[in-house]
Scaffold this active site. Structure first.
Site, PDB file in Angstrom:
ATOM      1  N   ILE A  88      22.655  30.609 -18.516  1.00  0.00           N
ATOM      2  CA  ILE A  88      23.682  30.335 -17.526  1.00  0.00           C
ATOM      3  C   ILE A  88      24.436  29.069 -17.925  1.00  0.00           C
ATOM      4  O   ILE A  88      24.890  28.300 -17.123  1.00  0.00           O
ATOM      5  CB  ILE A  88      23.115  30.255 -16.095  1.00  0.00           C
ATOM      6  CG1 ILE A  88      21.984  29.246 -16.000  1.00  0.00           C
ATOM      7  CG2 ILE A  88      22.694  31.612 -15.593  1.00  0.00           C
ATOM      8  CD1 ILE A  88      21.539  28.946 -14.577  1.00  0.00           C
ATOM      9  N   PHE A  89      24.524  28.876 -19.228  1.00  0.00           N
ATOM     10  CA  PHE A  89      25.358  27.849 -19.839  1.00  0.00           C
ATOM     11  C   PHE A  89      24.875  26.427 -19.613  1.00  0.00           C
ATOM     12  O   PHE A  89      25.646  25.499 -19.658  1.00  0.00           O
ATOM     13  CB  PHE A  89      26.816  27.998 -19.395  1.00  0.00           C
ATOM     14  CG  PHE A  89      27.319  29.399 -19.547  1.00  0.00           C
ATOM     15  CD1 PHE A  89      27.468  29.964 -20.801  1.00  0.00           C
ATOM     16  CD2 PHE A  89      27.596  30.178 -18.440  1.00  0.00           C
ATOM     17  CE1 PHE A  89      27.908  31.273 -20.949  1.00  0.00           C
ATOM     18  CE2 PHE A  89      28.036  31.483 -18.574  1.00  0.00           C
ATOM     19  CZ  PHE A  89      28.194  32.026 -19.840  1.00  0.00           C
ATOM     20  N   HIS A  90      23.596  26.253 -19.370  1.00  0.00           N
ATOM     21  CA  HIS A  90      23.041  24.917 -19.207  1.00  0.00           C
ATOM     22  C   HIS A  90      21.769  24.766 -20.028  1.00  0.00           C
ATOM     23  O   HIS A  90      20.728  24.383 -19.495  1.00  0.00           O
ATOM     24  CB  HIS A  90      22.752  24.640 -17.729  1.00  0.00           C
ATOM     25  CG  HIS A  90      23.962  24.706 -16.864  1.00  0.00           C
ATOM     26  ND1 HIS A  90      24.910  23.714 -16.832  1.00  0.00           N
ATOM     27  CD2 HIS A  90      24.397  25.660 -16.017  1.00  0.00           C
ATOM     28  CE1 HIS A  90      25.865  24.044 -16.001  1.00  0.00           C
ATOM     29  NE2 HIS A  90      25.581  25.238 -15.493  1.00  0.00           N
ATOM     30  N   PRO A  91      21.818  25.059 -21.337  1.00  0.00           N
ATOM     31  CA  PRO A  91      20.595  24.920 -22.114  1.00  0.00           C
ATOM     32  C   PRO A  91      20.167  23.445 -22.211  1.00  0.00           C
ATOM     33  O   PRO A  91      21.003  22.552 -22.271  1.00  0.00           O
ATOM     34  CB  PRO A  91      20.961  25.477 -23.484  1.00  0.00           C
ATOM     35  CG  PRO A  91      22.448  25.423 -23.553  1.00  0.00           C
ATOM     36  CD  PRO A  91      22.949  25.501 -22.145  1.00  0.00           C
TER      37      PRO A  91
END
Length: 182
Positions: free
Chosen positions: A109-112
């Site tokens: 969800i684009f928050h690694p």
């Protein structure tokens, strides 16, 4: 819930009226890695995501899909729209089938975070110390979300700002103390 449907982000919308219900495991136990494959700094690293690689994450995926189905199919509000399940589709019923289906559509969800984990001296997996200095590399710090040992249960923006403030403070303190910058 999103008032749209598509195969993946960046693809065009489906040509039929639809919505997308998404679920997110806020505390995944699966762990991936980023590793160097070569001493060549231009060579791409090995990136292993390892989504759904633990029984706990698989259990949560199955429970989440089943709960979503109950909410949509069992809701009086939704019944008037007569929604049809497109993905994973009603053919997927067993736990194994649902884990497989979740793996087919699961994504970041684009928050690694966590590729340069911060930790104590006795933490073998820690890349940076508590002052954000990269262990074994002089004059290098990592000051971003990659130092988080685990992802937060919310957006990573605010914790990342706090990390930046911590890093800036450490750099200023080291300079004021006359310490050689790490």
């Amino acid at each position: 819930m999103q008032p749209l449907s598509l195969d993946k982000f960046g693809d065009p919308l489906h040509a039929f009226p639809a919505f997308t219900v998404s679920v997110c495991n806020l505390r995944p136990t699966s762990r991936g890695h980023v590793r160097l494959k070569s001493p060549d700094p231009l060579a791409a690293p090995e990136i292993r995501l390892n989504y759904l690689s633990t029984p706990e994450d698989q259990r949560i995926a199955v429970q989440s899909l089943r709960l979503t189905r109950r909410i949509i199919a069992g809701s009086e509000t939704m019944k008037k729209y007569a929604p049809d399940e497109f993905v994973p589709g009603p053919a997927f019923q067993s736990d194994d089938e649902l884990v497989h289906a979740a793996g087919n559509v699961g994504t970041t969800i684009f928050h690694p975070v966590g590729t340069c984990r911060m930790g104590r001296a006795d933490d073998e997996l820690a890349v940076v110390d508590t002052r954000l200095r990269v262990r074994g590399v002089a004059r290098l710090r990592v000051i971003d979300a990659s130092i988080m040992p685990t992802i937060t249960s919310g957006n990573t923006a605010s914790p990342t700002v706090m990390i930046a403030e911590k890093g800036a403070t450490a750099v200023i303190e080291d300079r004021q103390a006359g310490a050689r910058p790490a």
